[in-house]
Design a protein around this motif. Sequence first.
Motif, PDB file in Angstrom:
ATOM      1  N   GLY A   1      38.376  38.576  48.701  1.00 15.14           N
ATOM      2  CA  GLY A   1      37.986  37.193  48.363  1.00 15.14           C
ATOM      3  C   GLY A   1      36.652  37.014  49.403  1.00 15.14           C
ATOM      4  O   GLY A   1      35.994  36.154  49.221  1.00 15.14           O
ATOM      5  N   PHE A   2      36.338  38.070  50.238  1.00 13.50           N
ATOM      6  CA  PHE A   2      35.109  37.741  51.063  1.00 13.50           C
ATOM      7  C   PHE A   2      35.301  36.388  51.782  1.00 13.50           C
ATOM      8  O   PHE A   2      33.989  35.775  51.983  1.00 13.50           O
ATOM      9  CB  PHE A   2      33.991  37.898  50.539  1.00 13.50           C
ATOM     10  CG  PHE A   2      33.631  39.137  49.567  1.00 13.50           C
ATOM     11  CD1 PHE A   2      34.139  40.629  49.943  1.00 13.50           C
ATOM     12  CD2 PHE A   2      33.506  39.089  48.065  1.00 13.50           C
ATOM     13  CE1 PHE A   2      34.019  41.483  49.188  1.00 13.50           C
ATOM     14  CE2 PHE A   2      33.137  40.339  47.341  1.00 13.50           C
ATOM     15  CZ  PHE A   2      33.731  41.800  47.912  1.00 13.50           C
TER      16      PHE A   2
ATOM     17  N   ILE B   1      43.147  39.714  43.313  1.00  8.61           N
ATOM     18  CA  ILE B   1      43.067  40.664  42.370  1.00  8.61           C
ATOM     19  C   ILE B   1      41.654  41.489  42.853  1.00  8.61           C
ATOM     20  O   ILE B   1      40.542  40.853  42.928  1.00  8.61           O
ATOM     21  CB  ILE B   1      42.656  40.410  41.068  1.00  8.61           C
ATOM     22  CG1 ILE B   1      43.903  39.705  40.453  1.00  8.61           C
ATOM     23  CG2 ILE B   1      42.477  41.881  39.910  1.00  8.61           C
ATOM     24  CD1 ILE B   1      45.113  40.375  40.451  1.00  8.61           C
ATOM     25  N   VAL B   2      41.626  42.722  43.443  1.00 10.50           N
ATOM     26  CA  VAL B   2      40.822  43.669  43.971  1.00 10.50           C
ATOM     27  C   VAL B   2      40.330  44.648  43.082  1.00 10.50           C
ATOM     28  O   VAL B   2      41.405  45.092  42.169  1.00 10.50           O
ATOM     29  CB  VAL B   2      41.108  43.816  45.414  1.00 10.50           C
ATOM     30  CG1 VAL B   2      41.362  42.796  46.216  1.00 10.50           C
ATOM     31  CG2 VAL B   2      42.186  44.817  45.414  1.00 10.50           C
TER      32      VAL B   2
ATOM     33  N   VAL C   1      36.348  41.629  44.463  1.00  8.15           N
ATOM     34  CA  VAL C   1      37.572  40.969  43.987  1.00  8.15           C
ATOM     35  C   VAL C   1      37.036  40.522  42.750  1.00  8.15           C
ATOM     36  O   VAL C   1      35.888  40.250  42.345  1.00  8.15           O
ATOM     37  CB  VAL C   1      37.444  39.939  45.105  1.00  8.15           C
ATOM     38  CG1 VAL C   1      36.190  39.072  45.160  1.00  8.15           C
ATOM     39  CG2 VAL C   1      38.543  38.862  44.824  1.00  8.15           C
ATOM     40  N   ALA C   2      38.240  40.138  42.017  1.00 13.63           N
ATOM     41  CA  ALA C   2      37.997  39.663  40.484  1.00 13.63           C
ATOM     42  C   ALA C   2      38.947  38.401  40.524  1.00 13.63           C
ATOM     43  O   ALA C   2      39.908  38.360  40.740  1.00 13.63           O
ATOM     44  CB  ALA C   2      38.378  40.968  39.774  1.00 13.63           C
TER      45      ALA C   2
ATOM     46  N   LEU D   1      33.719  39.358  38.551  1.00 20.70           N
ATOM     47  CA  LEU D   1      33.797  40.480  39.550  1.00 20.70           C
ATOM     48  C   LEU D   1      32.759  40.662  40.506  1.00 20.70           C
ATOM     49  O   LEU D   1      31.440  40.731  39.862  1.00 20.70           O
ATOM     50  CB  LEU D   1      33.889  41.797  38.808  1.00 20.70           C
ATOM     51  CG  LEU D   1      35.012  42.046  37.932  1.00 20.70           C
ATOM     52  CD1 LEU D   1      35.003  41.314  36.338  1.00 20.70           C
ATOM     53  CD2 LEU D   1      35.684  43.409  37.622  1.00 20.70           C
ATOM     54  N   THR D   2      32.720  40.419  41.703  1.00 18.37           N
ATOM     55  CA  THR D   2      31.791  40.627  42.656  1.00 18.37           C
ATOM     56  C   THR D   2      32.245  41.506  43.800  1.00 18.37           C
ATOM     57  O   THR D   2      33.261  41.540  44.368  1.00 18.37           O
ATOM     58  CB  THR D   2      31.786  39.287  43.652  1.00 18.37           C
ATOM     59  OG1 THR D   2      31.232  38.120  42.641  1.00 18.37           O
ATOM     60  CG2 THR D   2      30.542  39.300  44.589  1.00 18.37           C
ATOM     61  N   ASP D   3      31.180  42.524  44.084  1.00 13.80           N
ATOM     62  CA  ASP D   3      31.768  43.709  45.030  1.00 13.80           C
ATOM     63  C   ASP D   3      30.390  44.123  45.795  1.00 13.80           C
ATOM     64  O   ASP D   3      29.192  43.386  45.712  1.00 13.80           O
ATOM     65  CB  ASP D   3      31.944  44.924  44.169  1.00 13.80           C
ATOM     66  CG  ASP D   3      30.858  45.440  43.160  1.00 13.80           C
ATOM     67  OD1 ASP D   3      29.766  45.527  43.598  1.00 13.80           O
ATOM     68  OD2 ASP D   3      31.132  45.564  41.700  1.00 13.80           O
ATOM     69  N   TYR D   4      30.674  44.906  46.924  1.00 15.48           N
ATOM     70  CA  TYR D   4      29.698  45.446  47.922  1.00 15.48           C
ATOM     71  C   TYR D   4      29.762  46.892  47.957  1.00 15.48           C
ATOM     72  O   TYR D   4      30.977  47.353  47.850  1.00 15.48           O
ATOM     73  CB  TYR D   4      29.782  44.500  49.077  1.00 15.48           C
ATOM     74  CG  TYR D   4      31.017  44.795  49.854  1.00 15.48           C
ATOM     75  CD1 TYR D   4      31.153  45.905  50.795  1.00 15.48           C
ATOM     76  CD2 TYR D   4      32.037  44.275  49.744  1.00 15.48           C
ATOM     77  CE1 TYR D   4      31.973  46.322  51.572  1.00 15.48           C
ATOM     78  CE2 TYR D   4      33.286  44.636  50.306  1.00 15.48           C
ATOM     79  CZ  TYR D   4      33.239  45.590  51.352  1.00 15.48           C
ATOM     80  OH  TYR D   4      34.442  46.175  51.981  1.00 15.48           O
TER      81      TYR D   4
END
Length: 265
Positions: free
Chosen positions: A84-85, A133-134, A157-158, A167-170
């Motif tokens: 979740g950052f 949810i990752v 994380v989704a 959906l956001t990712d790094y």
Amino acid sequence: MHDDFVANLRLLCGYYPSIAEVCRRLEMNRAQFNRYLNGRYRPRHAAMQRICAFFGVEEHELGLPHEDFRRLVQTGKGPVVAAGFGWPDELLQRGRHGMARYLGRYFEYYHSMSRPGHLIRTLVCLEERGNGIVYQRTERMQTPASPRPCHNRYMGVAVKLADRLFLTDYETLNGHEVTQTILFPSFQSQVTRLSGLKLGVADNSERMPCCVRVLYERLDEQVGVRQALMQCGLIALDAPGLDAELLEAVRNDMVPGEVHFRARH
């Protein structure tokens, strides 16, 4: 340091129902993995890379003193529970509702931001971990100038909010990119394909911000991670196996009168 590695590995395994489940997902022999958990052997480079990629950690982090590693995991400041950052728990809990049917592996298709005229196929793995949810998104890039494949790994994380999947990712290697994907949910009995929009930057010196249509294609559970990764990379638009529905879903066009670039349901 070796004792810390064993304790840290055991801590990570504790986030899963069983060691057998970890070995199945890692596609690693149970007896071999038990030797790592018992401290009898240290994983060689290839095995270490698979373990780190699966748990979303860096190799040097696995060697941290155990209490430091535990704090890293439990505070959510490390890549393991970046679930979740730093997002609020309430949002993560609400966002996981209805996500169970979307867990699994997907091929992701979109027009390459750095290589115009090609599609790119990546591997996305969604799973439940901790309080959310990752997912891991892996790119496998291979060009005539660089025949040896290189891999870019993204952790994210989704959440499902008001009938949309976010959906956001790094990017984990250099930390130079964050991407966001928004997908329509599936209302069919079986989830097969999901479509939406993806926002990111071109992976070249230009680093141009781009928005593209994207398609997720669900993989059969029998397809292993290594087998799926071998099929990832740049794809010519006329490559065999790309059906008309897929090509239409990722075509980046606008109809007359549109003033926004919109997803195609």
